[in-house]
Design a protein around this motif. Structure first.
Motif, PDB file in Angstrom:
ATOM      1  N   LEU A   8      -1.220  -3.479  -5.836  1.00 38.53           N
ATOM      2  CA  LEU A   8      -1.684  -2.257  -5.179  1.00 38.53           C
ATOM      3  C   LEU A   8      -2.318  -1.273  -6.153  1.00 38.53           C
ATOM      4  O   LEU A   8      -3.271  -0.571  -5.792  1.00 38.53           O
ATOM      5  N   ARG A   9      -1.804  -1.207  -7.368  1.00 35.11           N
ATOM      6  CA  ARG A   9      -2.367  -0.247  -8.319  1.00 35.11           C
ATOM      7  C   ARG A   9      -3.805  -0.624  -8.666  1.00 35.11           C
ATOM      8  O   ARG A   9      -4.681   0.249  -8.761  1.00 35.11           O
ATOM      9  N   ASP A  10      -4.048  -1.895  -8.860  1.00 34.58           N
ATOM     10  CA  ASP A  10      -5.414  -2.311  -9.177  1.00 34.58           C
ATOM     11  C   ASP A  10      -6.324  -2.127  -7.969  1.00 34.58           C
ATOM     12  O   ASP A  10      -7.490  -1.737  -8.121  1.00 34.58           O
ATOM     13  N   MET A  11      -5.824  -2.401  -6.780  1.00 34.14           N
ATOM     14  CA  MET A  11      -6.612  -2.170  -5.575  1.00 34.14           C
ATOM     15  C   MET A  11      -7.010  -0.700  -5.463  1.00 34.14           C
ATOM     16  O   MET A  11      -8.149  -0.374  -5.108  1.00 34.14           O
ATOM     17  N   LEU A  38      -4.340   7.764   3.368  1.00 35.73           N
ATOM     18  CA  LEU A  38      -4.197   6.905   4.538  1.00 35.73           C
ATOM     19  C   LEU A  38      -4.565   5.467   4.198  1.00 35.73           C
ATOM     20  O   LEU A  38      -3.879   4.522   4.617  1.00 35.73           O
ATOM     21  N   ALA A  39      -5.637   5.285   3.435  1.00 35.67           N
ATOM     22  CA  ALA A  39      -6.035   3.932   3.036  1.00 35.67           C
ATOM     23  C   ALA A  39      -4.926   3.252   2.238  1.00 35.67           C
ATOM     24  O   ALA A  39      -4.611   2.070   2.450  1.00 35.67           O
ATOM     25  N   LEU A  40      -4.314   3.996   1.319  1.00 30.17           N
ATOM     26  CA  LEU A  40      -3.248   3.414   0.510  1.00 30.17           C
ATOM     27  C   LEU A  40      -2.025   3.088   1.352  1.00 30.17           C
ATOM     28  O   LEU A  40      -1.326   2.102   1.097  1.00 30.17           O
ATOM     29  N   GLN A  41      -1.764   3.899   2.361  1.00 31.72           N
ATOM     30  CA  GLN A  41      -0.650   3.609   3.263  1.00 31.72           C
ATOM     31  C   GLN A  41      -0.896   2.302   4.010  1.00 31.72           C
ATOM     32  O   GLN A  41       0.018   1.483   4.178  1.00 31.72           O
ATOM     33  N   VAL A  42      -2.139   2.092   4.453  1.00 28.78           N
ATOM     34  CA  VAL A  42      -2.486   0.836   5.122  1.00 28.78           C
ATOM     35  C   VAL A  42      -2.235  -0.348   4.185  1.00 28.78           C
ATOM     36  O   VAL A  42      -1.654  -1.366   4.576  1.00 28.78           O
ATOM     37  N   LEU A  43      -2.683  -0.219   2.935  1.00 30.38           N
ATOM     38  CA  LEU A  43      -2.511  -1.314   1.984  1.00 30.38           C
ATOM     39  C   LEU A  43      -1.034  -1.552   1.661  1.00 30.38           C
ATOM     40  O   LEU A  43      -0.613  -2.704   1.487  1.00 30.38           O
ATOM     41  N   GLU A  44      -0.247  -0.512   1.587  1.00 31.74           N
ATOM     42  CA  GLU A  44       1.190  -0.678   1.326  1.00 31.74           C
ATOM     43  C   GLU A  44       1.861  -1.446   2.459  1.00 31.74           C
ATOM     44  O   GLU A  44       2.716  -2.305   2.223  1.00 31.74           O
ATOM     45  N   GLU A  45       1.496  -1.113   3.710  1.00 34.20           N
ATOM     46  CA  GLU A  45       2.074  -1.840   4.841  1.00 34.20           C
ATOM     47  C   GLU A  45       1.620  -3.300   4.841  1.00 34.20           C
ATOM     48  O   GLU A  45       2.401  -4.211   5.131  1.00 34.20           O
ATOM     49  N   ALA A  46       0.354  -3.530   4.507  1.00 30.97           N
ATOM     50  CA  ALA A  46      -0.142  -4.908   4.417  1.00 30.97           C
ATOM     51  C   ALA A  46       0.595  -5.679   3.328  1.00 30.97           C
ATOM     52  O   ALA A  46       0.912  -6.865   3.488  1.00 30.97           O
ATOM     53  N   PRO A 541      -1.419   6.085 -19.146  1.00 34.11           N
ATOM     54  CA  PRO A 541      -1.539   4.931 -20.055  1.00 34.11           C
ATOM     55  C   PRO A 541      -1.784   3.601 -19.334  1.00 34.11           C
ATOM     56  O   PRO A 541      -2.110   2.614 -19.998  1.00 34.11           O
ATOM     57  N   TRP A 542      -1.643   3.555 -17.999  1.00 33.76           N
ATOM     58  CA  TRP A 542      -1.908   2.320 -17.254  1.00 33.76           C
ATOM     59  C   TRP A 542      -3.315   1.808 -17.522  1.00 33.76           C
ATOM     60  O   TRP A 542      -3.556   0.590 -17.529  1.00 33.76           O
ATOM     61  N   TYR A 543      -4.245   2.719 -17.779  1.00 37.74           N
ATOM     62  CA  TYR A 543      -5.647   2.330 -17.934  1.00 37.74           C
ATOM     63  C   TYR A 543      -5.926   1.608 -19.248  1.00 37.74           C
ATOM     64  O   TYR A 543      -7.012   1.049 -19.420  1.00 37.74           O
ATOM     65  N   GLN A 544      -4.953   1.582 -20.161  1.00 37.60           N
ATOM     66  CA  GLN A 544      -5.152   0.831 -21.396  1.00 37.60           C
ATOM     67  C   GLN A 544      -5.335  -0.644 -21.110  1.00 37.60           C
ATOM     68  O   GLN A 544      -6.100  -1.332 -21.798  1.00 37.60           O
TER      69      GLN A 544
END
Length: 579
Positions: A8-11, A38-46, A541-544
């Motif tokens: 999900l983070r990369d998405m 809202l888009a992220l909520q949809v992806l989390e449910e998926a 730092p995730w972007y490293q």
């Protein structure tokens, strides 16, 4: 042992930063109610559905497979219940028009959903995979009465569609098909003939199945110009069975949870979709969507393979690694992800799969822009770019899905070859995607001969202009991207010139050209990703990891481009004919 967790983070990175999709949605009336949360909520449910419901059925569905008895098909245990959960979650309606009961969300979000479904359970996802393309086809070409009757049923999940093209003598050459349709006094048609390799042609997930069937009318011209498209339901409106029978199912190398059926139409009642003798034109509206979805199968397999290989490599200890990181205590044996050969494999898996996600989601976003962008020139350009990317997404992604699944199996060593670790199923399942929905060789011909040479490289020129625009924005890899664009322009000019005197030449190099463009798109994806990640790194730092992956791409994977250019340059000699 096999598992899947949606990335999900990369998405989110792709949606929010690389595509800047929320900004585009805010300017389009169809999506003004949609924002990033809202888009992220949809992806989390998926993700919850995919990881919690589908992934646990992946191995058991493969072991059990489907069964056939007297024309009826039973899917593996749990598949029907999973489909009901899918319907109750509203997933069939995600990217469909609210006028037909849909949620009206972008195809971009549907693409992310499809990646998760295929990564978690390819066999199950075959039943739902054609639904959106069939919906688009009927919405564009069906008579109003058929739209009113069937579109809400597809959107609600009450009915699952199929696509019935292939016949025993007519595989990739659709013009050879023999299935025929006789007009009736009531305006319907009676279809007679056989089809094979029909995914989901019979099953127990829905009471009705809607077949989209290519067939010939009486006195139709020979070849592809004489093909019409028909809608043939499994059940008629009075509840009786139509004259469609499943004669058997195939025993396959992979996707064993998917019923691959042979169907016979014995005077089955159907209705014409679109114009007579123009069935391929009617069917074409679903091709970009269908081929995008098949490409996402390759992405799903690459992602699942990457996750499982990395987790295994962190646990498996073998020998002492020559390049152990600082601070790691010496031990008789190190986790194998410290060994250089394994690091190369794991970094390739991560870097390519994340790059494919960027390009695949961009393809879906372009389909949205082709329909909803605010200006006609923007819609036309999005249409051209989507058409250019579609064969690359279908073929390059599925080639990489199979190759990366094989490389992941190698990480497991001998354990990868046995069933309990699951990676051998990923390898088997991934192979079919290179064949169906137009084989990858046909995709390569379509790309070079129709999408590049056929339009005078207009769409390719627009793509390269985007490469150059990104290069002008600066960033660590701007020079490489600019030089790549110049090389591609020069190369295509030479292809045009040589093709004038050697008509077979484009066909000989089509496969290499498709892979060249696939790697070039990954270069574009990682150059842009690195520039964006560098600006975001100070606060997260995730972007490293993005910067590390970009560095790996340009150091270790960029030479793939030079290899393909060299092969194109040296393919001038005619091929020898085989007796």
């Amino acid at each position: 042992m096999w598992h899947y967790k949606a990335p999900l983070r990369d998405m989110r990175f792709v949606l929010e930063h690389w595509l800047q999709a929320p900004a585009a949605w805010s300017e389009q009336p169809a999506f003004t109610d949609l924002d990033l949360p809202l888009a992220l909520q949809v992806l989390e449910e998926a993700a919850r559905f995919s990881s919690g419901v589908l992934a646990p059925l992946n191995a058991s569905g493969d072991r059990q497979g489907c069964s056939w008895h007297n024309g009826e098909v039973t899917t593996p245990d749990g598949f029907a219940d999973a489909y009901q959960a899918y319907v109750e979650g509203g997933w069939p309606a995600l990217a469909c028009d609210p006028a037909h009961g849909g949620q009206g969300l972008p195809q971009l979000l549907d693409a992310a959903l499809q990646e998760m479904l295929y990564a978690s359970n390819h066999g199950w996802a075959m039943y739902t995979g054609i639904a959106h393309g069939a919906y688009l086809c009927l919405d564009a070409h069906a008579p109003q009465s058929l739209k009113e009757r069937y579109l809400p049923a597809i959107v609600s999940g009450e009915i699952l569609p199929t696509m019935c093209l292939t016949e025993p003598q007519a595989g990739s050459d659709v013009g050879l098909l023999r299935c025929h349709a006789e007009p009736q006094d009531d305006g319907s048609y009676r279809l007679t003939g056989s089809k094979l390799f029909i995914s989901g042609g019979e099953h127990d997930l829905t009471a009705d199945i809607l077949h989209l069937v290519l067939a010939r009318l009486p006195d139709a011209p020979a070849g592809t110009r004489g093909i019409s498209l028909f809608l043939v339901p499994k059940r008629l409106d009075d509840g009786t069975r139509n004259a469609v029978r499943c004669d058997g199912i195939e025993h396959k190398m992979g996707i064993k949870g998917s019923a691959t059926c042979s169907l016979s139409f014995n005077g089955a009642q159907g209705w014409l979709i679109g114009e007579a003798d123009r069935g391929l034109a009617a069917l074409f509206v679903m091709m970009n969507s269908a081929r995008l979805y098949v490409g996402l199968q390759g992405l799903g397999h690459a992602e699942a393979a990457s996750q499982n290989a990395l987790d295994y490599a962190r646990e498996r200890r073998q020998m002492r690694a020559p390049g152990r990181p600082e601070g790691v205590a010496a031990a008789p044996a190190d986790p194998i992800h410290y060994h250089p050969a394994m690091r190369l494999a794991l970094l390739r898996l991560r870097t390519v799969s994340q790059g494919l996600r960027v390009i695949g989601y961009w393809g879906a976003h372009l389909l949205d822009q082709a329909e909803y962008a605010n200006s006609e020139p923007a819609r036309q350009q999005a249409t051209r770019l989507a058409g250019l990317l579609t064969p690359v997404i279908k073929a390059f992604f599925t080639d990489q899905g199979f190759y990366l699944a094989s490389e992941a199996l190698q990480v497991f060593g001998g354990y990868g070859y046995i069933g309990e670790y699951g990676i051998e199923q990923t390898l088997r399942d991934s192979r079919i995607a290179m064949i169906y929905e137009g084989s990858n060789e046909i995709q390569a011909n379509d790309l070079l001969l129709r999408k590049v040479l056929g339009d005078g490289s207009v769409a390719l020129g627009e793509l390269l202009a985007l490469f150059e625009q990104e290069a002008s924005a600066g960033g660590e890899y701007a020079d490489q991207l600019s030089a790549l664009s110049a090389k591609l322009r020069f190369l295509v000019s030479g292809i045009f010139n040589h093709a004038e005197g050697d008509a077979e030449y484009p066909y000989r190099i089509a496969g290499d050209f498709l892979h060249l463009l696939g790697w070039a798109l990954l270069a574009y994806a990682w150059a842009r990703s690195a520039r964006l990640a560098n600006a975001l790194l100070a606060n997260d730092p995730w972007y490293q990891e993005k910067l590390d992956s970009a560095a790996f791409f340009f150091s270790y994977l960029m030479p793939e481009i030079e290899l393909r250019i060299a092969r194109i340059d040296t393919a001038r000699a005619p091929l020898t004919f085989l007796d």
